[in-house]
Design a protein around this motif. Structure first.
Motif, PDB file in Angstrom:
ATOM      1  N   GLY A 135       0.795  -1.222   0.000  1.00 50.75           N
ATOM      2  CA  GLY A 135       0.000   0.000   0.000  1.00 50.75           C
ATOM      3  C   GLY A 135       0.825   1.267   0.000  1.00 50.75           C
ATOM      4  N   SER A 136       0.164   2.374   0.311  1.00 50.60           N
ATOM      5  CA  SER A 136       0.828   3.680   0.332  1.00 50.60           C
ATOM      6  C   SER A 136       0.592   4.435   1.637  1.00 50.60           C
ATOM      7  N   GLY A 137       0.027   3.766   2.631  1.00 47.78           N
ATOM      8  CA  GLY A 137      -0.233   4.439   3.902  1.00 47.78           C
ATOM      9  C   GLY A 137       1.020   4.851   4.641  1.00 47.78           C
ATOM     10  N   TRP A 138       2.146   4.294   4.224  1.00 51.38           N
ATOM     11  CA  TRP A 138       3.409   4.595   4.888  1.00 51.38           C
ATOM     12  C   TRP A 138       4.011   5.916   4.441  1.00 51.38           C
ATOM     13  N   VAL A 139       3.546   6.469   3.320  1.00 46.67           N
ATOM     14  CA  VAL A 139       4.213   7.611   2.711  1.00 46.67           C
ATOM     15  C   VAL A 139       4.279   8.803   3.664  1.00 46.67           C
ATOM     16  N   TRP A 140       3.157   9.141   4.280  1.00 44.09           N
ATOM     17  CA  TRP A 140       3.130  10.298   5.167  1.00 44.09           C
ATOM     18  C   TRP A 140       4.053  10.095   6.375  1.00 44.09           C
ATOM     19  N   HIS A 141       4.058   8.879   6.904  1.00 43.67           N
ATOM     20  CA  HIS A 141       4.936   8.593   8.042  1.00 43.67           C
ATOM     21  C   HIS A 141       6.408   8.765   7.657  1.00 43.67           C
ATOM     22  N   VAL A 142       6.726   8.387   6.424  1.00 40.62           N
ATOM     23  CA  VAL A 142       8.097   8.533   5.949  1.00 40.62           C
ATOM     24  C   VAL A 142       8.453  10.002   5.744  1.00 40.62           C
ATOM     25  N   LEU A 143       7.556  10.752   5.113  1.00 43.47           N
ATOM     26  CA  LEU A 143       7.832  12.160   4.813  1.00 43.47           C
ATOM     27  C   LEU A 143       8.007  12.992   6.077  1.00 43.47           C
ATOM     28  N   THR A 144       7.336  12.620   7.146  1.00 49.60           N
ATOM     29  CA  THR A 144       7.421  13.373   8.401  1.00 49.60           C
ATOM     30  C   THR A 144       8.499  12.839   9.338  1.00 49.60           C
ATOM     31  N   LEU A 145       9.319  11.904   8.839  1.00 51.07           N
ATOM     32  CA  LEU A 145      10.397  11.288   9.630  1.00 51.07           C
ATOM     33  C   LEU A 145       9.867  10.551  10.846  1.00 51.07           C
ATOM     34  N   GLU A 146       8.619  10.143  10.782  1.00 49.97           N
ATOM     35  CA  GLU A 146       8.039   9.349  11.865  1.00 49.97           C
ATOM     36  C   GLU A 146       8.345   7.872  11.684  1.00 49.97           C
ATOM     37  N   ALA A 147       8.704   7.474  10.452  1.00 51.01           N
ATOM     38  CA  ALA A 147       9.037   6.089  10.157  1.00 51.01           C
ATOM     39  C   ALA A 147      10.484   6.021   9.688  1.00 51.01           C
ATOM     40  N   LEU A 148      11.322   5.365  10.486  1.00 49.70           N
ATOM     41  CA  LEU A 148      12.749   5.255  10.163  1.00 49.70           C
ATOM     42  C   LEU A 148      13.128   3.786  10.055  1.00 49.70           C
ATOM     43  N   PRO A 149      13.283   3.268   8.828  1.00 47.91           N
ATOM     44  CA  PRO A 149      13.685   1.867   8.654  1.00 47.91           C
ATOM     45  C   PRO A 149      15.136   1.643   9.073  1.00 47.91           C
ATOM     46  N   ASN A 150      15.502   0.372   9.173  1.00 44.68           N
ATOM     47  CA  ASN A 150      16.879   0.019   9.495  1.00 44.68           C
ATOM     48  C   ASN A 150      17.827   0.548   8.426  1.00 44.68           C
ATOM     49  N   ASN A 151      19.013   0.971   8.861  1.00 49.38           N
ATOM     50  CA  ASN A 151      20.075   1.500   7.997  1.00 49.38           C
ATOM     51  C   ASN A 151      19.729   2.848   7.374  1.00 49.38           C
ATOM     52  N   LEU A 152      18.597   3.424   7.750  1.00 50.77           N
ATOM     53  CA  LEU A 152      18.230   4.737   7.210  1.00 50.77           C
ATOM     54  C   LEU A 152      17.820   5.659   8.355  1.00 50.77           C
ATOM     55  N   ASN A 153      18.578   5.614   9.430  1.00 48.26           N
ATOM     56  CA  ASN A 153      18.178   6.355  10.629  1.00 48.26           C
ATOM     57  C   ASN A 153      19.228   7.349  11.120  1.00 48.26           C
ATOM     58  N   ILE A 154      20.360   7.464  10.422  1.00 46.46           N
ATOM     59  CA  ILE A 154      21.401   8.344  10.950  1.00 46.46           C
ATOM     60  C   ILE A 154      21.247   9.777  10.450  1.00 46.46           C
ATOM     61  N   LEU A 155      20.743   9.977   9.225  1.00 45.37           N
ATOM     62  CA  LEU A 155      20.558  11.339   8.728  1.00 45.37           C
ATOM     63  C   LEU A 155      19.470  12.086   9.498  1.00 45.37           C
ATOM     64  N   PRO A 156      18.336  11.439   9.839  1.00 45.98           N
ATOM     65  CA  PRO A 156      17.371  12.141  10.700  1.00 45.98           C
ATOM     66  C   PRO A 156      17.974  12.582  12.033  1.00 45.98           C
ATOM     67  N   LEU A 157      18.830  11.741  12.619  1.00 50.68           N
ATOM     68  CA  LEU A 157      19.523  12.147  13.840  1.00 50.68           C
ATOM     69  C   LEU A 157      20.369  13.384  13.582  1.00 50.68           C
ATOM     70  N   TYR A 158      21.076  13.410  12.478  1.00 47.77           N
ATOM     71  CA  TYR A 158      21.927  14.544  12.121  1.00 47.77           C
ATOM     72  C   TYR A 158      21.091  15.808  11.948  1.00 47.77           C
ATOM     73  N   ILE A 159      19.911  15.688  11.355  1.00 51.65           N
ATOM     74  CA  ILE A 159      19.025  16.845  11.179  1.00 51.65           C
ATOM     75  C   ILE A 159      18.627  17.420  12.535  1.00 51.65           C
TER      76      ILE A 159
END
Length: 392
Positions: A135-159
């Motif tokens: 589905g596409s219900g995840w898109v908003w969670h991703v755009l708002t940095l509410e959803a951070l998958p494995n190996n893709l979590n260090i740049l949000p910390l840097y922000i």
């Protein structure tokens, strides 16, 4: 204690040589992250996570704090036109926006690639969180940095850490000890109560890199850059402390070495202490600081950073965002390829040669493009260095 380039005592003072130690160390950390994010890669047996409590992530965030002081922190306290609060905050916001765009590109490429790949070959469930698989219900969670998958979590910390720089500098302007004390208290709170964390739609425990804990190593990096700036780029570490750091690194190597993986008898001195990465456990940040102390107080490290190998690492370090982002995407393709073709020696050669060539060629092209753009714009060395710091 290591000294910087010699200074003349007459009017014709020679130009000080650039210190490549931080860039080279960051480049080395980026290469280790490239190997570590592909579990089947044989090269990750030789990365620092096998020889101590810390790994490349701690070095990356520590040096991000170091570079952030040079690029933003000290500039806030300067007056216009090349400094001040408004001028610097604007550049911090631009940098955060750039980090956000790179995060989104990596995330969408990863999700869409895996969702397409599984139509042709099975993909292990740990490659993609179930919430992102359909589905596409995840898109908003991703755009708002509410959803951070494995190996893709260090740049949000840097922000988050970059957004916090104005507050950190304000505390520093009152007293560096005040900044260090507030930062340490936040780290202690996060370690005693890990539930105090940013929400993560994909993980009830929150962000894997808890910002309340990881801000501490970022602040340590900022304060280290401030101290080094007052000492010609060197950290004034007494000999006894340097040897203590070396001893700590040797102890960590014996404690964390994967003896069973190499078929060796266990030589662990004591029961390994807890080293929870999410909350930046004590052994992790102390070991990362020991590495920085040794490197930034050493004349030998200056010489090594000026060799061809050192310059190759520094080339990667000067373009850390682009190298990290490309490496993360390449890691995904490496994992998918190894899952389909196995992890035999020919696959290892193809994956590693392709990955290393790709990141080095991109860094070389970016470096050349940056130099040409600076020459066309008639920038001074100082201006070019400032832009490089802001983009590293």
């Amino acid at each position: 204690m290591g000294q910087g380039a010699p200074q003349g005592h007459n009017a014709a003072t020679p130009r000080k040589r650039r210190d490549h130690r931080v860039d080279a160390l960051r480049g080395l950390a980026l290469l280790m992250m490239l190997c570590d994010h592909a579990p089947q890669d044989v090269l990750n047996r030789f990365t620092m996570r096998n020889f101590g409590f810390a790994d490349a992530a701690e070095i990356f965030v520590l040096l991000a704090g170091y570079a952030s002081w040079l690029a933003y922190g000290r500039r806030i306290l300067r007056g216009p036109p090349e400094g001040g609060w408004l001028y610097t905050v604007e550049r911090i916001l631009r940098r955060c926006w750039r980090l956000y765009l790179f995060q989104m590109i990596m995330l969408f490429v990863s999700i869409l690639t895996i969702r397409r790949w599984r139509h042709y070959d099975p993909v292990p469930v740990d490659f993609l969180e179930p919430e992102l698989a359909h589905g596409s219900g995840w898109v908003w969670h991703v755009l708002t940095l509410e959803a951070l998958p494995n190996n893709l979590n260090i740049l949000p910390l840097y922000i988050v850490l970059l957004f916090s720089i104005p507050l950190m500098v304000w505390l520093w302007s009152r007293s560096p000890w005040l900044l260090l004390g507030v930062s340490f208290v936040l780290w202690v709170v996060a370690n005693f109560n890990p539930s105090i964390n940013f929400p993560n739609w994909l993980d009830p425990d929150g962000w894997y890199f808890d910002p309340l804990a990881w801000q501490f190593i970022f602040v340590l990096g900022m304060l280290s850059a401030w101290v080094a700036g007052r000492n010609d780029g060197n950290l004034p570490i007494p000999r006894w402390l340097r040897w203590t750091c070396v001893g700590l690194l040797i102890f960590g190597a014996f404690e964390r070495f994967p003896y069973a993986q190499w078929g060796l008898p266990d030589l662990t001195p004591i029961t390994p202490p807890s080293a929870d990465k999410s909350i930046l456990a004590f052994p992790r940040w102390t070991e990362a600081m020991a590495i920085l102390f040794v490197v930034q107080s050493s004349v030998t490290a200056i010489r090594v950073s000026e060799t061809k190998i050192g310059q190759a690492f520094a080339l990667l370090g000067r373009h850390s965002l682009e190298v990290f982002s490309l490496g993360t995407v390449l890691d995904l393709f490496a994992r998918l390829f190894m899952n389909s073709a196995g992890d035999g020696w020919w696959v290892q050669v193809v994956v590693n040669v392709t990955g290393l060539l790709a990141v080095f060629m991109m860094a070389w092209w970016l470096d050349r493009h940056r130099r040409e753009a600076a020459l066309m714009a008639g920038e001074t060395r100082a201006e070019a260095r400032r832009k490089a710091l802001e983009n590293s």
